[in-house]
Design a protein around this motif. Structure first.
Motif, PDB file in Angstrom:
ATOM      1  N   GLY A  25     -10.935  -2.626   5.175  1.00  0.00           N
ATOM      2  CA  GLY A  25     -10.423  -1.426   4.786  1.00  0.00           C
ATOM      3  C   GLY A  25      -8.935  -1.852   4.021  1.00  0.00           C
ATOM      4  N   VAL A  26      -8.028  -2.841   4.799  1.00  0.00           N
ATOM      5  CA  VAL A  26      -6.739  -3.370   4.386  1.00  0.00           C
ATOM      6  C   VAL A  26      -7.151  -3.857   3.183  1.00  0.00           C
ATOM      7  CG1 VAL A  26      -4.903  -4.864   5.058  1.00  0.00           C
ATOM      8  CG2 VAL A  26      -5.881  -3.099   6.811  1.00  0.00           C
ATOM      9  N   ALA A  27      -7.947  -5.064   3.141  1.00  0.00           N
ATOM     10  CA  ALA A  27      -8.360  -5.790   1.964  1.00  0.00           C
ATOM     11  C   ALA A  27      -8.711  -4.902   0.639  1.00  0.00           C
ATOM     12  CB  ALA A  27      -9.316  -6.893   2.195  1.00  0.00           C
ATOM     13  N   PHE A  28      -9.505  -3.799   1.017  1.00  0.00           N
ATOM     14  CA  PHE A  28      -9.786  -2.920  -0.159  1.00  0.00           C
ATOM     15  C   PHE A  28      -8.440  -2.332  -0.635  1.00  0.00           C
ATOM     16  CE2 PHE A  28     -11.498   0.913  -1.870  1.00  0.00           C
ATOM     17  CZ  PHE A  28     -12.581   0.498  -2.908  1.00  0.00           C
ATOM     18  N   GLY A  29      -7.547  -1.743   0.078  1.00  0.00           N
ATOM     19  CA  GLY A  29      -6.555  -0.972  -0.305  1.00  0.00           C
ATOM     20  C   GLY A  29      -5.464  -2.177  -1.048  1.00  0.00           C
ATOM     21  N   VAL A  30      -5.297  -3.236  -0.380  1.00  0.00           N
ATOM     22  CA  VAL A  30      -4.639  -4.351  -1.276  1.00  0.00           C
ATOM     23  C   VAL A  30      -5.168  -4.654  -2.456  1.00  0.00           C
ATOM     24  CG1 VAL A  30      -3.862  -6.681  -1.103  1.00  0.00           C
ATOM     25  CG2 VAL A  30      -3.794  -5.308   0.907  1.00  0.00           C
ATOM     26  N   PHE A  32      -6.929  -2.521  -4.538  1.00  0.00           N
ATOM     27  CA  PHE A  32      -6.881  -1.493  -5.331  1.00  0.00           C
ATOM     28  C   PHE A  32      -5.359  -1.308  -5.906  1.00  0.00           C
ATOM     29  CE2 PHE A  32      -6.531   2.883  -6.030  1.00  0.00           C
ATOM     30  CZ  PHE A  32      -7.755   3.246  -6.858  1.00  0.00           C
ATOM     31  N   ALA A  33      -4.273  -1.724  -4.841  1.00  0.00           N
ATOM     32  CA  ALA A  33      -2.956  -1.570  -5.019  1.00  0.00           C
ATOM     33  C   ALA A  33      -2.632  -2.822  -6.350  1.00  0.00           C
ATOM     34  CB  ALA A  33      -2.093  -1.746  -4.076  1.00  0.00           C
ATOM     35  N   MET A  34      -3.143  -3.872  -5.888  1.00  0.00           N
ATOM     36  CA  MET A  34      -2.897  -4.820  -6.821  1.00  0.00           C
ATOM     37  C   MET A  34      -3.418  -4.605  -8.380  1.00  0.00           C
ATOM     38  SD  MET A  34      -3.546  -8.338  -4.290  1.00  0.00           S
ATOM     39  CE  MET A  34      -3.452  -9.605  -5.796  1.00  0.00           C
ATOM     40  N   MET A  35      -4.574  -4.262  -8.195  1.00  0.00           N
ATOM     41  CA  MET A  35      -5.331  -3.900  -9.561  1.00  0.00           C
ATOM     42  C   MET A  35      -4.434  -2.802 -10.383  1.00  0.00           C
ATOM     43  SD  MET A  35      -9.259  -3.702  -8.664  1.00  0.00           S
ATOM     44  CE  MET A  35      -9.693  -2.696  -9.878  1.00  0.00           C
ATOM     45  N   THR A  36      -3.887  -1.702  -9.722  1.00  0.00           N
ATOM     46  CA  THR A  36      -2.898  -0.682 -10.406  1.00  0.00           C
ATOM     47  C   THR A  36      -1.532  -1.163 -10.711  1.00  0.00           C
ATOM     48  OG1 THR A  36      -2.615   0.585  -8.368  1.00  0.00           O
ATOM     49  CG2 THR A  36      -4.514   1.209  -9.583  1.00  0.00           C
ATOM     50  N   PRO A  45      -7.447   5.068  -1.587  1.00  0.00           N
ATOM     51  CA  PRO A  45      -9.066   5.033  -1.192  1.00  0.00           C
ATOM     52  C   PRO A  45      -8.940   5.796   0.125  1.00  0.00           C
ATOM     53  CG  PRO A  45      -8.213   2.810  -2.374  1.00  0.00           C
ATOM     54  CD  PRO A  45      -6.924   3.534  -2.029  1.00  0.00           C
ATOM     55  N   GLY A  46      -8.004   5.573   1.112  1.00  0.00           N
ATOM     56  CA  GLY A  46      -8.214   6.158   2.290  1.00  0.00           C
ATOM     57  C   GLY A  46      -8.278   7.697   2.252  1.00  0.00           C
ATOM     58  N   MET A  47      -7.290   8.169   1.206  1.00  0.00           N
ATOM     59  CA  MET A  47      -7.073   9.723   0.949  1.00  0.00           C
ATOM     60  C   MET A  47      -8.245  10.165   0.364  1.00  0.00           C
ATOM     61  SD  MET A  47      -2.952   9.441  -0.119  1.00  0.00           S
ATOM     62  CE  MET A  47      -3.252  10.955  -1.102  1.00  0.00           C
ATOM     63  N   LEU A  48      -8.739   9.607  -0.572  1.00  0.00           N
ATOM     64  CA  LEU A  48     -10.031  10.152  -1.106  1.00  0.00           C
ATOM     65  C   LEU A  48     -11.058  10.028  -0.164  1.00  0.00           C
ATOM     66  CD1 LEU A  48      -9.930   8.333  -4.608  1.00  0.00           C
ATOM     67  CD2 LEU A  48      -9.222  10.612  -4.133  1.00  0.00           C
ATOM     68  N   TYR A  49     -11.082   9.056   0.747  1.00  0.00           N
ATOM     69  CA  TYR A  49     -12.198   9.337   1.804  1.00  0.00           C
ATOM     70  C   TYR A  49     -12.084  10.417   2.601  1.00  0.00           C
ATOM     71  CZ  TYR A  49     -15.107   8.193   5.955  1.00  0.00           C
ATOM     72  OH  TYR A  49     -15.640   8.063   6.994  1.00  0.00           O
ATOM     73  N   THR A  50     -10.946  10.876   3.019  1.00  0.00           N
ATOM     74  CA  THR A  50     -10.323  11.740   3.963  1.00  0.00           C
ATOM     75  C   THR A  50     -10.941  12.882   2.993  1.00  0.00           C
ATOM     76  OG1 THR A  50      -8.663  10.764   4.825  1.00  0.00           O
ATOM     77  CG2 THR A  50      -8.681  13.134   5.250  1.00  0.00           C
ATOM     78  N   ASP A 119       8.738   8.558  -2.150  1.00  0.00           N
ATOM     79  CA  ASP A 119       8.650   7.175  -2.256  1.00  0.00           C
ATOM     80  C   ASP A 119       7.751   6.611  -1.433  1.00  0.00           C
ATOM     81  OD1 ASP A 119       9.734   6.406   0.073  1.00  0.00           O
ATOM     82  OD2 ASP A 119      11.875   6.678  -0.739  1.00  0.00           O
ATOM     83  N   THR A 120       7.346   5.248  -1.665  1.00  0.00           N
ATOM     84  CA  THR A 120       6.131   4.599  -1.055  1.00  0.00           C
ATOM     85  C   THR A 120       6.517   4.676   0.640  1.00  0.00           C
ATOM     86  OG1 THR A 120       5.879   3.185  -2.937  1.00  0.00           O
ATOM     87  CG2 THR A 120       4.837   2.503  -0.800  1.00  0.00           C
ATOM     88  N   THR A 121       7.826   4.429   0.927  1.00  0.00           N
ATOM     89  CA  THR A 121       8.339   3.965   2.370  1.00  0.00           C
ATOM     90  C   THR A 121       8.090   5.450   3.097  1.00  0.00           C
ATOM     91  OG1 THR A 121       9.728   2.464   1.889  1.00  0.00           O
ATOM     92  CG2 THR A 121       9.892   3.539   4.054  1.00  0.00           C
TER      93      THR A 121
END
Length: 177
Positions: A25-30, A32-36, A45-50, A119-121
């Motif tokens: 899950g962490v790798a997928f998120g990373v 995804f963030a790197m691609m965008t 991705p986690g939010m869309l899953y929810t 903001d992200t934080t």
């Protein structure tokens, strides 16, 4: 942190299935963030899953097959018998599925606007704060609804009893001849 948890589980000779799913899950998120190129997209991705899970709870309930019943029916050895043979149980499963769906939708109603405007934080802290409390509320409501529901019909015990009766009938018929 995810990799450390995998190592800890390996050292303790414990099951690593959940640790690996966390790493995935962490790798997928990373990725995804790197691609965008946006760090906040790690959470998308986690939010869309929810959101998808919330819709699944609501839609299956509207269709008369509450998702909680599909999940817990086999756990309580009733399979899908609750759909036709135990209307009180079906109603409790529907209430629980509504609770899960609405709680998850409320979580999405908070998170998606923050995703766009915070903001992200700040967003990360709110997301962390909304992990366990809504889950515990949904679990508690499920317990409340099912505690008041009729007992599950153990279809496995019924099948075993019918099989045993059939064997006894055949044995009695065989000894009568």
């Amino acid at each position: 942190v995810s990799l450390v948890l995998v190592v800890v589980r390996l050292v303790m000779r414990d099951t690593i299935k959940h640790a690996f799913s966390g790493v995935f899950g962490v790798a997928f998120g990373v990725v995804f963030a790197m691609m965008t190129g946006n760090a906040k997209d790690f959470y998308l991705p986690g939010m869309l899953y929810t959101l998808g899970l919330a819709l699944a709870y609501i839609i299956t309930t509207l269709c008369g097959v509450p998702l909680i019943g599909l999940i817990l029916g086999p756990v309580f050895k009733e399979n899908l018998s609750w759909r036709t043979r135990n209307p009180g149980r079906k109603k409790a499963y529907a209430k629980a599925s509504w609770a899960w769906g609405l709680i998850l939708l409320a979580k999405c109603a908070i998170l998606f606007p923050l995703y766009w405007w915070a903001d992200t934080t700040q967003f990360g802290w709110v997301l962390i704060a909304l992990k366990i409390p809504p889950f515990l509320l949904a679990v508690w409501l499920t317990w409340v609804f099912l505690a008041k529901a009729p007992a599950p019909i153990d279809v496995f015990a019924e099948m075993e009893a019918a099989e045993k009766a059939e064997q006894e009938r055949k044995a009695a018929a065989g000894s009568a001849e």
